[in-house]
Structures are given as structure tokens and as C-alpha cells.
Design a protein around this motif. Structure first.
Motif, PDB file in Angstrom:
ATOM      1  N   GLY A  13       0.814  -1.221   0.000  1.00  0.00           N
ATOM      2  CA  GLY A  13       0.000   0.000   0.000  1.00  0.00           C
ATOM      3  C   GLY A  13       0.839   1.258   0.000  1.00  0.00           C
ATOM      4  N   THR A  14       1.980   1.228   0.682  1.00  0.00           N
ATOM      5  CA  THR A  14       2.821   2.424   0.753  1.00  0.00           C
ATOM      6  C   THR A  14       3.530   2.662  -0.587  1.00  0.00           C
ATOM      7  N   VAL A  15       4.086   1.580  -1.127  1.00  0.00           N
ATOM      8  CA  VAL A  15       4.866   1.729  -2.358  1.00  0.00           C
ATOM      9  C   VAL A  15       3.931   2.042  -3.542  1.00  0.00           C
ATOM     10  N   MET A  36       5.312   8.543   1.227  1.00  0.00           N
ATOM     11  CA  MET A  36       6.416   7.622   1.546  1.00  0.00           C
ATOM     12  C   MET A  36       7.111   8.014   2.841  1.00  0.00           C
ATOM     13  N   GLY A  37       7.413   7.008   3.641  1.00  0.00           N
ATOM     14  CA  GLY A  37       8.129   7.260   4.879  1.00  0.00           C
ATOM     15  C   GLY A  37       9.616   7.356   4.639  1.00  0.00           C
ATOM     16  N   GLU A  38      10.043   8.505   4.101  1.00  0.00           N
ATOM     17  CA  GLU A  38      11.493   8.655   3.909  1.00  0.00           C
ATOM     18  C   GLU A  38      11.929  10.087   4.130  1.00  0.00           C
ATOM     19  N   THR A  96      16.928  -3.984   5.060  1.00  0.00           N
ATOM     20  CA  THR A  96      16.008  -4.298   6.165  1.00  0.00           C
ATOM     21  C   THR A  96      14.775  -5.080   5.688  1.00  0.00           C
ATOM     22  N   LYS A  97      14.183  -4.684   4.561  1.00  0.00           N
ATOM     23  CA  LYS A  97      13.000  -5.406   4.085  1.00  0.00           C
ATOM     24  C   LYS A  97      13.362  -6.824   3.650  1.00  0.00           C
ATOM     25  N   GLN A  98      14.564  -6.977   3.100  1.00  0.00           N
ATOM     26  CA  GLN A  98      15.047  -8.321   2.751  1.00  0.00           C
ATOM     27  C   GLN A  98      15.198  -9.146   4.028  1.00  0.00           C
ATOM     28  N   PHE A 358      -5.947   7.750   8.338  1.00  0.00           N
ATOM     29  CA  PHE A 358      -4.972   7.790   7.241  1.00  0.00           C
ATOM     30  C   PHE A 358      -3.617   8.183   7.802  1.00  0.00           C
ATOM     31  N   ARG A 359      -2.567   7.851   7.048  1.00  0.00           N
ATOM     32  CA  ARG A 359      -1.214   8.127   7.532  1.00  0.00           C
ATOM     33  C   ARG A 359      -0.596   9.279   6.784  1.00  0.00           C
ATOM     34  N   ILE A 360       0.023  10.150   7.568  1.00  0.00           N
ATOM     35  CA  ILE A 360       0.753  11.279   6.998  1.00  0.00           C
ATOM     36  C   ILE A 360       2.219  11.112   7.339  1.00  0.00           C
TER      37      ILE A 360
HETATM   38  N1  GLU Z   1       8.665   2.007   5.233  1.00  0.00           N
HETATM   39  C1  GLU Z   1       8.326   3.150   4.444  1.00  0.00           C
HETATM   40  C2  GLU Z   1       6.850   3.464   4.521  1.00  0.00           C
HETATM   41  O1  GLU Z   1       6.114   2.834   5.253  1.00  0.00           O
HETATM   42  C3  GLU Z   1       8.788   2.952   3.031  1.00  0.00           C
HETATM   43  C4  GLU Z   1       7.908   2.111   2.157  1.00  0.00           C
HETATM   44  C5  GLU Z   1       7.794   0.741   2.666  1.00  0.00           C
HETATM   45  O2  GLU Z   1       8.814   0.091   2.777  1.00  0.00           O
HETATM   46  O3  GLU Z   1       6.680   0.345   2.981  1.00  0.00           O
HETATM   47  O4  GLU Z   1       6.407   4.366   3.857  1.00  0.00           O
END
Ligand code: GLU
Length: 383
Positions: A13-15, A36-38, A96-98, A358-360
Motif C-alpha cells: 500500500g505504501t509503495v 512515503m516514509g522517507e 532491512t526489508k530483505q 490515514f497516515r501522513i
Molecule cells: N517504510 C516506508 C513506509 O512505510 C517505506 C515504504 C515501505 O517500505 O513500505 O512508507
């Protein structure tokens, strides 16, 4: 036809939202993105220089699959300072995701159950399902600031419970779980032999309170798999450098998957990661101080919008407001994006308890935050 396994999960959902925003921006639409959380900061110069030097010096080949020795040592030294009793042999370097993906594949079998707080980050449920196991959500409540009640964890345990996933500070709520809660959960899991995957990627993004690594608690090192990385702390999302800290036996098991998948983490990012962990830390501190200012600004703005209610998050860089409109969060996010040109992530992407929120991500400039909230306010008024 793709596998049944893949059919069982949606795309992230985020990507997904982030990709849509990129496409709209490329098409010339002026979008304010809270998706995006960056961090919007650039990676600090000392880290960049180290990477460039490595490339120029020809450090462009495979590395040992577990990572280069100086980096494994730097990660272990850093973990020891935080109270995790580990050595370099307890570290595997990987994005980290890997790491999260490999841990799910390494430990979960069909029929296993995995406890995870609800709401929580989008990809945990997906990796659990891809490994053939079942997610079991432990509800957390807005009214309690999304703090986990250890009694709820205890009540959700069955003979099939194999693992618990925890993420503090939390994406998407920003909740920093109190030490007492983490200790209790860690003991519940250690006593029953339930593995804990503790995702501590926001460990340094804390404004109030303190971070307590799950693996630092008494008797919990052996059943805890700690994942973290450089992405959020050093504004290095694109570098894909992270790690797992675990018992040597677990590291060997996860490394087997690493050898069959990515082989090793990118070579020339690894000396730069040593520089990140052992070099000057002032850019990191400046960035976190800036996030705190933005959190306060964003919180003032969200509270000024009729129909929204929001907790004050102690960490990460997200607000997770609750709205009072009778509409699914996916539809609300879609309308805000298409009509209001402001991107947020629907709360439902983070689990059933995220519906109605919702997320901000406020890891963006103050001017974008001000403009984005003004668009949200107008957009919600139109719905
Ligand atoms: N972790 C970040 C987010 O939640 C980057 C995208 C993802 O890996 O989900 O937006």
C-alpha cells in the motif's frame, strides 16, 4: 497465472501510492506528498564521500554474504552500546526489508500463526502470508495511544503461535511502546519459546521517551531477531543497507537464504555504512531535531481541521489521524490525491484497525507540510 501464494497478498500500500505520486508528478501534476516514509534530507557528505571512494577504489565486487567484517563489528559495537549482548558473529548485513522477508521464510511454515499489533506496517502481513503462515492481529486502540496491552498478546497465543512481530517506534502510529510493555511481551514470548522479530528501524527517531531494544531484556537475546538499518536514521533509504542481529544459529539459517537470493548486500555501500555508524553523528541529530519541529507543526495543523483527531506520536515521522467521514480510507486517500492533489496512505493498508484513519509522513519541508494540510482541509470539506 501467478502462484496462489502471490495471489494471497496485495501490492504494498505504501509503495503503490508512492509510485502513483511519482507518475502524477512526472505528468506535471503539482502533488504534495505525505505518502512515503522517507527523510527528505540528503545523505550526509562524509557517508557519500566514503561510498564514492569505495567505487573509485574498485570495491565493486561481491562481499562475504554476511557482510564485510568491519561493518559487522561496527553494528555489533553499536548494539552493545544499546544493551544488546552480541558480537560481530551475531550480525548479518542485508537490506532491512530483505531481512524481514528472509526471517519469515526461515521460520514460518504453513499453519503457523504470527502475532502482530494492529495497526502495523503494511508488509508484515504480506511476508507472513507469502511464507504460508497466518497473521493474527492483536488490536491496539487509538484511545490508549496504540500502546499494546500484553494481556491481549497473551490471550491471542495458541499452540500454533510461532512468532510475534513488534515495531517500536511504530509505523504508522508513531507510538513508542513503554519499557514495561516491551519487557512483559518479551518475557511472555521467551517463556513460551515464541520468536520475536523486533523491527527497530525507527530506533533513533524518538522525540519523547527512550528506545529499549527487545534483545536487551533478560533471557530474550536467543529468541529475538532484531532488524534495523540506516535508511531512516541517516537519510539513506535508497542505499538499502540494514541488518539482522540474532543468535549465531539464527544468523547461519538466515544467511542460507541470503546466499540463495541477493548473495550479499551491495559492496560499496558497506564501508560507507561503517562511516555512518562510527563517524560524526551531528547530521543525524540535526535531522531528528528538525523532525521534532515538523511533528509539532503538523500536529497543530491536523488539530485545526474539523473532523480529525490525532494522538501526539513520540517517535517515527508519521501522524495517524482518525477521521469522522463515513468513507473507506482507500477511497478517501484516492479522492484527496485525485481532487486535492495531496497524497496520504489509507489507514486500512496498515491492518483492519487502521480503517477510519490515514497516515501522513511529515518527513518533508515545512512549506510542503503547510501547503499539504491546507489541501487536506479543503479536500475533506468537499467530501
Ligand atoms: N517504510 C516506508 C513506509 O512505510 C517505506 C515504504 C515501505 O517500505 O513500505 O512508507
Amino acid at each position: 497465472m501467478v502462484s496462489k501464494r502471490l495471489q494471497s497478498v496485495p501490492a504494498s500500500g505504501t509503495v503503490k501510492i508512492a509510485n502513483l505520486v511519482s507518475q502524477m508528478k512526472a505528468d506535471g501534476v503539482d502533488i504534495v506528498s505525505f505518502s512515503m516514509g522517507e527523510p527528505d534530507f540528503n545523505t550526509p557528505d562524509n557517508i557519500v564521500e566514503s561510498c564514492v571512494k569505495s567505487v573509485r577504489d574498485g570495491f565493486t565486487h561481491y562481499t562475504p554474504s554476511m557482510g564485510i567484517a568491519p561493518l559487522r563489528k561496527a553494528i555489533a559495537d553499536d548494539a552493545v552500546r544499546k544493551g544488546i549482548p552480541c558480537k560481530a558473529s551475531n550480525v548479518l548485513v542485508t537490506p532491512t526489508k530483505q531481512a524481514i522477508f528472509m526471517i519469515a521464510l526461515a521460520y514460518l511454515d504453513p499453519g503457523d500463526e504470527v502475532l502482530l499489533p494492529d495497526p502495523t506496517w503494511v508488509s508484515y502481513e504480506a511476508v507472513i502470508r507469502l511464507a504460508g503462515a497466518e497473521p493474527v492481529y492483536v488490536n491496539t486502540r487509538f484511545e490508549n495511544g496504540f500502546v499494546i496491552d500484553p494481556a491481549d498478546v497473551e490471550a491471542a497465543i495458541t499452540p500454533r503461535t510461532k512468532m510475534l512481530i513488534i515495531n517500536s517506534p511504530s509505523n504508522p502510529t508513531g507510538c513508542v511502546q513503554p519499557e514495561k510493555v516491551l519487557r512483559e511481551i518479551s518475557k511472555i514470548c521467551a517463556d513460551r519459546g515464541i520468536k520475536v522479530m523486533s523491527d527497530e528501524i525507527y530506533e533513533h527517531v524518538i522525540y519523547e521517551g527512550k528506545h529499549f531494544p527487545m534483545a536487551s531484556f533478560k533471557d530474550s537475546f536467543d529468541n529475538t531477531l532484531t532488524v534495523s538499518g540506516l535508511s531512516k536514521t541517516y537519510a539513506m533509504t535508497g542505499w538499502r543497507v540494514g541488518w539482522v542481529i540474532a543468535s549465531e544459529e539464527d544468523i547461519k539459517a538466515i544467511n542460507k537464504l541470503q546466499t540463495h537470493s541477493i548473495t550479499c548486500c551491495t559492496s560499496f555501500t558497506q564501508p560507507a555504512a561503517v562511516e555512518a555508524l562510527t563517524g560524526p553523528q551531528d547530521s543525524r541529530r540535526t535531522m531528528i531535531a528538525e523532525f521534532k519541529k515538523r511533528r509539532d507543526l503538523a500536529l497543530d495543523l491536523v488539530n485545526d481541521i474539523p473532523g480529525l483527531e490525532c494522538n501526539k506520536p513520540d517517535g517515527a515521522f508519521y501522524l495517524f489521524p482518525k477521521y469522522d467521514i463515513d468513507m473507506k480510507s482507500a477511497d478517501l486517500a484516492e479522492r484527496l490525491l485525485q481532487e486535492g492533489h495531496v497524497a496520504v496512505t489509507p489507514g486500512r493498508a496498515f491492518g483492519p484497525a487502521g480503517e477510519g484513519f490515514f497516515r501522513i509522513s511529515y518527513a518533508t519541508s515545512e512549506s510542503q507540510i503547510i501547503e499539504g494540510f491546507s489541501r487536506i482541509k479543503k479536500g475533506l470539506a468537499r467530501l
